[in-house]
Scaffold this active site. Structure first.
Site, PDB file in Angstrom:
ATOM      1  CE  LYS A   1      -3.452   2.855   0.567  1.00 32.98           C
ATOM      2  NZ  LYS A   1      -4.501   3.153  -0.372  1.00 32.98           N
TER       3      LYS A   1
ATOM      4  CE  LYS B   1      -3.094   7.786   6.916  1.00 35.90           C
ATOM      5  NZ  LYS B   1      -3.664   6.511   6.479  1.00 35.90           N
TER       6      LYS B   1
HETATM    7  P1  NAD Z   1     -12.529   8.851   7.315  1.00 33.51           P
HETATM    8  O1  NAD Z   1     -11.914   9.846   8.223  1.00 33.51           O
HETATM    9  O2  NAD Z   1     -13.595   9.281   6.379  1.00 33.51           O
HETATM   10  O3  NAD Z   1     -13.096   7.618   8.151  1.00 33.51           O
HETATM   11  C1  NAD Z   1     -12.556   7.175   9.358  1.00 33.51           C
HETATM   12  C2  NAD Z   1     -13.721   6.918  10.312  1.00 33.51           C
HETATM   13  O4  NAD Z   1     -13.209   6.360  11.514  1.00 33.51           O
HETATM   14  C3  NAD Z   1     -14.477   8.196  10.691  1.00 33.51           C
HETATM   15  O5  NAD Z   1     -15.853   8.014  10.426  1.00 33.51           O
HETATM   16  C4  NAD Z   1     -14.202   8.364  12.179  1.00 33.51           C
HETATM   17  O6  NAD Z   1     -15.320   8.890  12.897  1.00 33.51           O
HETATM   18  C5  NAD Z   1     -13.933   6.920  12.581  1.00 33.51           C
HETATM   19  N1  NAD Z   1     -13.113   6.824  13.779  1.00 33.51           N
HETATM   20  C6  NAD Z   1     -11.901   7.388  14.012  1.00 33.51           C
HETATM   21  N2  NAD Z   1     -11.452   7.039  15.230  1.00 33.51           N
HETATM   22  C7  NAD Z   1     -12.391   6.223  15.769  1.00 33.51           C
HETATM   23  C8  NAD Z   1     -12.525   5.549  17.010  1.00 33.51           C
HETATM   24  N3  NAD Z   1     -11.560   5.648  17.944  1.00 33.51           N
HETATM   25  N4  NAD Z   1     -13.632   4.815  17.213  1.00 33.51           N
HETATM   26  C9  NAD Z   1     -14.603   4.729  16.296  1.00 33.51           C
HETATM   27  N5  NAD Z   1     -14.548   5.338  15.096  1.00 33.51           N
HETATM   28  C10 NAD Z   1     -13.454   6.081  14.845  1.00 33.51           C
HETATM   29  O7  NAD Z   1     -11.320   8.207   6.514  1.00 33.51           O
HETATM   30  P2  NAD Z   1     -11.389   7.304   5.179  1.00 33.51           P
HETATM   31  O8  NAD Z   1     -11.157   8.179   4.018  1.00 33.51           O
HETATM   32  O9  NAD Z   1     -12.550   6.396   5.246  1.00 33.51           O
HETATM   33  O10 NAD Z   1     -10.024   6.469   5.378  1.00 33.51           O
HETATM   34  C11 NAD Z   1      -9.919   5.390   6.298  1.00 33.51           C
HETATM   35  C12 NAD Z   1      -8.607   4.672   6.045  1.00 33.51           C
HETATM   36  O11 NAD Z   1      -8.588   4.182   4.689  1.00 33.51           O
HETATM   37  C13 NAD Z   1      -7.363   5.550   6.188  1.00 33.51           C
HETATM   38  O12 NAD Z   1      -6.304   4.793   6.725  1.00 33.51           O
HETATM   39  C14 NAD Z   1      -7.068   5.952   4.748  1.00 33.51           C
HETATM   40  O13 NAD Z   1      -5.700   6.284   4.577  1.00 33.51           O
HETATM   41  C15 NAD Z   1      -7.466   4.708   4.005  1.00 33.51           C
HETATM   42  N6  NAD Z   1      -7.889   4.871   2.603  1.00 33.51           N
HETATM   43  C16 NAD Z   1      -8.706   5.898   2.231  1.00 33.51           C
HETATM   44  C17 NAD Z   1      -9.094   6.018   0.887  1.00 33.51           C
HETATM   45  C18 NAD Z   1      -9.990   7.139   0.412  1.00 33.51           C
HETATM   46  O14 NAD Z   1     -10.070   7.359  -0.816  1.00 33.51           O
HETATM   47  N7  NAD Z   1     -10.685   7.866   1.273  1.00 33.51           N
HETATM   48  C19 NAD Z   1      -8.652   5.088  -0.044  1.00 33.51           C
HETATM   49  C20 NAD Z   1      -7.858   4.031   0.372  1.00 33.51           C
HETATM   50  C21 NAD Z   1      -7.471   3.936   1.703  1.00 33.51           C
END
Ligand code: NAD
Length: 301
Positions: free
Chosen positions: A171, A239
């Site tokens: 990744k 990050k």
């Molecule tokens: P996001 O911030 O939209 O979602 C994360 C969720 O986790 C939020 O809804 C938040 O409220 C929740 N959260 C955080 N801490 C928490 C806790 N302690 N308890 C319960 N809930 C908690 O982020 P995202 O874009 O969905 O990304 C999530 C992961 O996926 C990251 O590691 C990101 O790098 C990776 N990612 C994102 C994408 C993208 O296009 N958005 C693509 C591939 C990978």
């Protein structure tokens, strides 16, 4: 029926959890803020009031959280997964975190009779909604086989790439390629605009040749239209560039282009744009050429 606890129902986790419901899993979701849980319930999932409530009866536990400390906290905390899930449960961490942390969590999990896979994804929000993510999986081959039905519900290209932590290394390479490509797509659009060439047909023809890529086809329109609603937030890609920069340094690998791309994303974040889609790197490149106005970037689609 297999019960899947899904923790972290954000941009990615919410549609992934909904796709698991559609595939016939009993999905119980928990998130820090409740509107995301309500959205899952509206699609046939169940709401949990805490991590403990979500995981206590789950066969499989999926996490999709922002960063390494979030995953470590949720898995190892007193009110977390290891302390409250059923022994034997399969834990799939879809988040993008540090590879060494994933390897440590897998080791800790095994000590507690859990099976842990690191399974970061690529394909963005659209891939999560469509259930077509690329999933790079690290961990034991038997655990990978047992997780197959879950992976098939959310992804299209699913590959076991090695032992625990390997998924995160792949990744990190993915994020390196995406960051560099985004930067060059942005530079190309600034260049095209400087010559007054119509950008939309230019992007169409570029997409049919060797310059074509998913980054070009999905992200160039954001740049042309100056719409930077996330998608994938700048602060998350920043990050990830920290993860790949540190891991490359540890391995003695030089990533000069990646380092430059990391600087551009870091600058964007430092200028208060951490909440925009990462395609907003265009704004930095526009500014470097003395182009673009002082207008506030549009975040509406
Ligand atoms: P996001 O911030 O939209 O979602 C994360 C969720 O986790 C939020 O809804 C938040 O409220 C929740 N959260 C955080 N801490 C928490 C806790 N302690 N308890 C319960 N809930 C908690 O982020 P995202 O874009 O969905 O990304 C999530 C992961 O996926 C990251 O590691 C990101 O790098 C990776 N990612 C994102 C994408 C993208 O296009 N958005 C693509 C591939 C990978």
């Amino acid at each position: 029926m297999t019960t899947v606890a899904f923790i972290g129902l954000g941009i990615m986790g919410r549609p992934m959890a909904i796709n698991l419901v559609r595939a016939g899993f009993d999905v119980v979701g928990f998130n820090r803020s409740t509107p995301s849980i309500d959205a899952l319930v509206a699609h046939g999932g169940r709401a949990a009031s805490s991590v403990v409530d979500a995981v206590k009866d789950a066969d499989i536990i999926a996490t999709m959280l922002p960063d390494t400390p979030d995953v470590v906290g949720i898995l190892t905390g007193e009110n977390g997964v290891f302390a409250n899930a059923r022994p034997g449960a399969l834990i799939i961490d879809f988040s993008t975190i540090k590879a060494d942390a994933s390897a440590r969590l897998a080791e800790q999990g095994t000590g507690g009779d859990f099976r842990v896979l690191d399974a970061p994804v690529s394909g963005g929000e659209q891939g999560a909604i469509e259930g077509t993510l690329s999933i790079m999986v690290g961990g034991e081959p038997d655990d990978f086989d047992d997780a197959k039905a879950v992976f098939d519900a959310v992804g299209k290209t699913v590959v076991h790439v090695g032992p625990a932590g390997s998924g995160q290394i792949v990744k990190a390479a993915n994020q390196l390629i995406v960051a560099g490509t985004l930067g060059l797509v942005a530079e190309a659009i600034v260049f095209l605009e400087a010559y007054g060439v119509k950008t939309e047909p230019a992007i169409t023809v570029l997409g049919g040749g060797l310059a074509g890529s998913t980054v070009l086809s999905r992200k160039a329109p954001n740049m042309i239209n100056r719409t930077f609603t996330p998608g994938f937030r700048v602060e998350l890609h920043d990050k990830d560039m920290g993860i790949v920069t540190e891991a490359a340094r540890q391995a003695g690998v030089a990533i000069p282009l990646g380092s430059l791309a990391a600087e551009l994303l870091g600058s964007l974040k430092a200028n208060g744009h951490g909440g925009l889609d990462h395609s907003a790197v265009f704004l930095v490149l526009e500014q470097l050429s003395g182009r673009g106005g002082d207008e506030t970037p549009n975040t509406d689609n």
